[in-house]
Design an enzyme around this catalytic site. Structure first.
Site, PDB file in Angstrom:
ATOM      1  N   SER A  66       0.830  -1.206   0.000  1.00 48.87           N
ATOM      2  CA  SER A  66       0.000   0.000   0.000  1.00 48.87           C
ATOM      3  C   SER A  66       0.866   1.258   0.000  1.00 48.87           C
ATOM      4  O   SER A  66       1.643   1.501   0.929  1.00 48.87           O
ATOM      5  CB  SER A  66      -0.920   0.009   1.225  1.00 48.87           C
ATOM      6  N   HIS A 112      -1.263  -1.083  -4.273  1.00 48.65           N
ATOM      7  CA  HIS A 112      -2.546  -0.769  -3.633  1.00 48.65           C
ATOM      8  C   HIS A 112      -2.561   0.733  -3.350  1.00 48.65           C
ATOM      9  O   HIS A 112      -1.655   1.270  -2.702  1.00 48.65           O
ATOM     10  CB  HIS A 112      -2.695  -1.573  -2.342  1.00 48.65           C
ATOM     11  N   ASP A 172      -4.678   3.914  -1.865  1.00 54.48           N
ATOM     12  CA  ASP A 172      -5.782   4.283  -0.968  1.00 54.48           C
ATOM     13  C   ASP A 172      -6.227   5.719  -1.190  1.00 54.48           C
ATOM     14  O   ASP A 172      -5.465   6.653  -0.930  1.00 54.48           O
ATOM     15  CB  ASP A 172      -5.326   4.135   0.486  1.00 54.48           C
ATOM     16  N   MET A 213      -8.789   8.529   0.066  1.00 55.36           N
ATOM     17  CA  MET A 213      -9.658   8.835   1.227  1.00 55.36           C
ATOM     18  C   MET A 213     -10.178  10.255   1.138  1.00 55.36           C
ATOM     19  O   MET A 213      -9.433  11.161   0.756  1.00 55.36           O
ATOM     20  CB  MET A 213      -8.843   8.713   2.515  1.00 55.36           C
ATOM     21  N   HIS A 266      -8.344   1.655  -4.135  1.00 56.53           N
ATOM     22  CA  HIS A 266      -9.300   1.444  -3.043  1.00 56.53           C
ATOM     23  C   HIS A 266      -9.944   2.785  -2.701  1.00 56.53           C
ATOM     24  O   HIS A 266      -9.305   3.649  -2.101  1.00 56.53           O
ATOM     25  CB  HIS A 266      -8.509   0.861  -1.851  1.00 56.53           C
ATOM     26  N   MET A 319     -12.091   4.997  -0.620  1.00 60.44           N
ATOM     27  CA  MET A 319     -12.772   5.201   0.664  1.00 60.44           C
ATOM     28  C   MET A 319     -13.406   6.578   0.600  1.00 60.44           C
ATOM     29  O   MET A 319     -12.997   7.516   1.290  1.00 60.44           O
ATOM     30  CB  MET A 319     -11.748   5.078   1.812  1.00 60.44           C
ATOM     31  N   MET A 323     -11.776  -5.772   5.141  1.00 56.27           N
ATOM     32  CA  MET A 323     -10.912  -4.900   5.945  1.00 56.27           C
ATOM     33  C   MET A 323     -10.505  -5.607   7.243  1.00 56.27           C
ATOM     34  O   MET A 323     -11.352  -6.124   7.972  1.00 56.27           O
ATOM     35  CB  MET A 323     -11.622  -3.590   6.281  1.00 56.27           C
ATOM     36  N   PHE A 356      -6.406   4.713   8.309  1.00 53.16           N
ATOM     37  CA  PHE A 356      -4.989   4.892   8.646  1.00 53.16           C
ATOM     38  C   PHE A 356      -4.213   3.597   8.456  1.00 53.16           C
ATOM     39  O   PHE A 356      -4.765   2.512   8.666  1.00 53.16           O
ATOM     40  CB  PHE A 356      -4.841   5.347  10.111  1.00 53.16           C
ATOM     41  N   GLY A 408      -0.963   1.219   9.730  1.00 56.99           N
ATOM     42  CA  GLY A 408      -0.299   0.941  11.003  1.00 56.99           C
ATOM     43  C   GLY A 408      -1.220   0.582  12.157  1.00 56.99           C
ATOM     44  O   GLY A 408      -0.795   0.563  13.308  1.00 56.99           O
ATOM     45  N   ASP A 463      -7.133  -6.306   3.705  1.00 51.31           N
ATOM     46  CA  ASP A 463      -6.502  -4.984   3.780  1.00 51.31           C
ATOM     47  C   ASP A 463      -6.543  -4.451   5.207  1.00 51.31           C
ATOM     48  O   ASP A 463      -7.619  -4.255   5.777  1.00 51.31           O
ATOM     49  CB  ASP A 463      -7.240  -4.022   2.834  1.00 51.31           C
TER      50      ASP A 463
END
Ligand code: DX5
Ligand code: ZN
Length: 218
Positions: free
Chosen positions: A9, A34, A36, A38, A67, A69, A138, A144, A146, A176
């Site tokens: 990611s 990947h 992300d 957001m 992805h 979001m 998920m 986030f 981590g 993910d």
């Protein structure tokens, strides 16, 4: 198990040296990038958007797994497809009419993924399982990198695999969030086909070696 894919990611990459990190993935055993996206509305964080995807797409030599979001994803699907996405994953929770959104993605010619949050019942996917290429399950609440892996994801993955088998579907399972060497094998045993990994790869001393470790689990 076997033949699983690894999708590092980009959210965990060093954005001040993005090209270097893209090239690191290009020459690694990773299968996909990947990416992300957001919006700060569906999730409590804003990552990056189209100009950054465009930049990634310029150098990435592997499939782009995008992805989303974001709320109202249908408004932006065409644009994300034009920018070089190979898969577009939207969230079940953000779609008023998932059938229509799936059709919009299919119309662009890219593969369709549907993501569900850790508190969304896997069963809601039953009526879509023969219409989509991938479920993104998920392992954390999105927003986030981590975060700690939620253990009940194993059981949800097995349940999803059962649903896929009993519907004679070719749908793949992507996990993910929170993926590392401590849960990857068990996730594959539970039926996962694709593992996304952000911080576990990028925060490691040797990211390419970490990617190989995940890829070579048998
Ligand atoms: C979470 C994102 C993930 C994230 C994974 O909202 O969708 O793709 O980058 O990061 P790790 O692997 O660190 O949990
Ligand atoms: Zn993601």
């Amino acid at each position: 198990m076997g033949n699983h894919l690894i999708a590092p990611s980009i959210l965990s990459a060093d954005f001040s040296n993005l090209k270097t990190d893209i090239e690191m993935i290009n020459s690694s055993q990773a299968d996909w990038f990947h990416v992300d996206i957001m919006d700060g509305v569906f999730v409590p964080n804003i990552s990056f958007g189209m100009p950054v995807l465009k930049a990634i797409s310029k150098y990435a030599k592997k499939e782009l797994d995008v992805h989303l979001m974001i709320i109202n994803p249908e408004k932006y699907i065409e644009k994300f497809a034009e920018l070089g996405s190979d898969n577009i994953t939207i969230h079940y929770e953000t779609c008023n009419n998932l059938d229509d959104t799936i059709k919009i993605i299919k119309h662009t010619g890219v593969k369709v993924g549907v993501a569900i949050n850790p508190d969304t019942d896997v069963k809601v996917l039953a009526k879509y399982i023969n219409k989509i290429d991938m479920v993104c399950l998920m392992g954390v609440f999105p927003g986030f990198s981590g975060q700690k892996f939620i253990e009940k994801t194993f059981q949800r993955c097995s349940e999803l695999r059962q649903m896929i088998i009993s519907n004679n579907s070719k749908c793949q399972i992507e996990i993910d969030g929170g993926v590392s060497d401590t849960n990857a094998r068990k996730l594959l045993e539970c039926g996962a086909n694709i593992l996304v990994a952000g911080s576990f790869v990028f925060k490691s001393e040797n990211p390419q070696k970490t990617i190989s470790t995940l890829k070579n689990i048998i």
